[in-house]
Write a protein that holds these residues in place. Sequence first.
Motif, PDB file in Angstrom:
ATOM      1  N   SER A 101       0.823  -1.214   0.000  1.00 51.99           N
ATOM      2  CA  SER A 101       0.000   0.000   0.000  1.00 51.99           C
ATOM      3  C   SER A 101       0.854   1.259   0.000  1.00 51.99           C
ATOM      4  O   SER A 101       0.542   2.233  -0.680  1.00 51.99           O
ATOM      5  CB  SER A 101      -0.963   0.000   1.182  1.00 51.99           C
ATOM      6  N   ASP A 143     -16.028   1.793  -4.758  1.00 56.63           N
ATOM      7  CA  ASP A 143     -16.159   1.266  -3.403  1.00 56.63           C
ATOM      8  C   ASP A 143     -15.854  -0.226  -3.323  1.00 56.63           C
ATOM      9  O   ASP A 143     -15.305  -0.690  -2.315  1.00 56.63           O
ATOM     10  CB  ASP A 143     -17.560   1.548  -2.855  1.00 56.63           C
ATOM     11  N   ILE A 148     -12.134  -0.533  -3.117  1.00 59.88           N
ATOM     12  CA  ILE A 148     -11.677  -0.172  -1.773  1.00 59.88           C
ATOM     13  C   ILE A 148     -11.886  -1.342  -0.820  1.00 59.88           C
ATOM     14  O   ILE A 148     -10.991  -1.700  -0.045  1.00 59.88           O
ATOM     15  CB  ILE A 148     -12.416   1.086  -1.260  1.00 59.88           C
ATOM     16  N   LYS A 149     -13.051  -1.960  -0.875  1.00 59.15           N
ATOM     17  CA  LYS A 149     -13.337  -3.115  -0.004  1.00 59.15           C
ATOM     18  C   LYS A 149     -12.346  -4.246  -0.252  1.00 59.15           C
ATOM     19  O   LYS A 149     -11.853  -4.872   0.686  1.00 59.15           O
ATOM     20  CB  LYS A 149     -14.762  -3.621  -0.233  1.00 59.15           C
ATOM     21  N   TYR A 164      -9.264  -4.018  -1.557  1.00 60.16           N
ATOM     22  CA  TYR A 164      -7.931  -3.620  -1.121  1.00 60.16           C
ATOM     23  C   TYR A 164      -7.767  -3.722   0.395  1.00 60.16           C
ATOM     24  O   TYR A 164      -6.711  -4.130   0.878  1.00 60.16           O
ATOM     25  CB  TYR A 164      -7.621  -2.194  -1.563  1.00 60.16           C
ATOM     26  N   GLN A 194      -7.757   1.005   5.088  1.00 65.93           N
ATOM     27  CA  GLN A 194      -8.951   1.600   4.469  1.00 65.93           C
ATOM     28  C   GLN A 194      -8.655   2.994   3.918  1.00 65.93           C
ATOM     29  O   GLN A 194      -9.000   3.307   2.782  1.00 65.93           O
ATOM     30  CB  GLN A 194     -10.087   1.657   5.494  1.00 65.93           C
ATOM     31  N   ALA A 213      -6.431   2.804   0.870  1.00 68.47           N
ATOM     32  CA  ALA A 213      -7.215   2.278  -0.254  1.00 68.47           C
ATOM     33  C   ALA A 213      -8.121   3.376  -0.818  1.00 68.47           C
ATOM     34  O   ALA A 213      -8.239   3.525  -2.036  1.00 68.47           O
ATOM     35  CB  ALA A 213      -8.033   1.069   0.191  1.00 68.47           C
ATOM     36  N   GLU A 214      -8.739   4.143   0.059  1.00 70.27           N
ATOM     37  CA  GLU A 214      -9.600   5.243  -0.393  1.00 70.27           C
ATOM     38  C   GLU A 214      -8.796   6.302  -1.145  1.00 70.27           C
ATOM     39  O   GLU A 214      -9.257   6.836  -2.158  1.00 70.27           O
ATOM     40  CB  GLU A 214     -10.314   5.873   0.809  1.00 70.27           C
ATOM     41  N   VAL A 253      -7.982   4.936  -4.665  1.00 70.08           N
ATOM     42  CA  VAL A 253      -9.180   4.947  -5.521  1.00 70.08           C
ATOM     43  C   VAL A 253      -9.605   6.379  -5.832  1.00 70.08           C
ATOM     44  O   VAL A 253     -10.067   6.664  -6.944  1.00 70.08           O
ATOM     45  CB  VAL A 253     -10.311   4.112  -4.882  1.00 70.08           C
ATOM     46  N   ARG A 254      -9.415   7.303  -4.898  1.00 71.16           N
ATOM     47  CA  ARG A 254      -9.741   8.707  -5.171  1.00 71.16           C
ATOM     48  C   ARG A 254      -8.888   9.235  -6.333  1.00 71.16           C
ATOM     49  O   ARG A 254      -9.376   9.940  -7.210  1.00 71.16           O
ATOM     50  CB  ARG A 254      -9.531   9.560  -3.920  1.00 71.16           C
TER      51      ARG A 254
END
Length: 142
Positions: free
Chosen positions: A73, A99, A102-103, A105, A113, A116-117, A120-121
Amino acid sequence: MGKTLSVYARLIELNFKHRFKFTALSFVKLVDDIRINAMTSPDEANDYLKALITIPILFIDDINQTHLTPTVSKYLYQIFDKRTLAGRPILLTSQLAGDDLIKKYASKYPELQTTAEAIVRRIRDFCMTVDFDHLAEDAKPD
């Protein structure tokens, strides 16, 4: 033609016509390479990271194929952050979006979390989505 083959074909064409350099690898290979380089030495990990950040075009296939680990990460975030800040393109393929990604990852390490967010952002903010399933349905004759 599937999504991965479509991207490869375009990259090869760009390389042939315009000499654009690119790196293409699966997400599983990227994760393995990060783990191996991080275990070998920080210098090798940083050299690998620098190569992925500075290559003109980076293609990562099937970014949904594995969860994140703390080591992966950290490096993956740096790749996305530094490439997007520099305006370097990242081409991605995935079976999951937003989403759901994210789940996936953060599934094994819930403390990741936020990372991951953030990843993805950057995908949402800097990548254009092409829905190959939708394109395939539109191409079917009535």
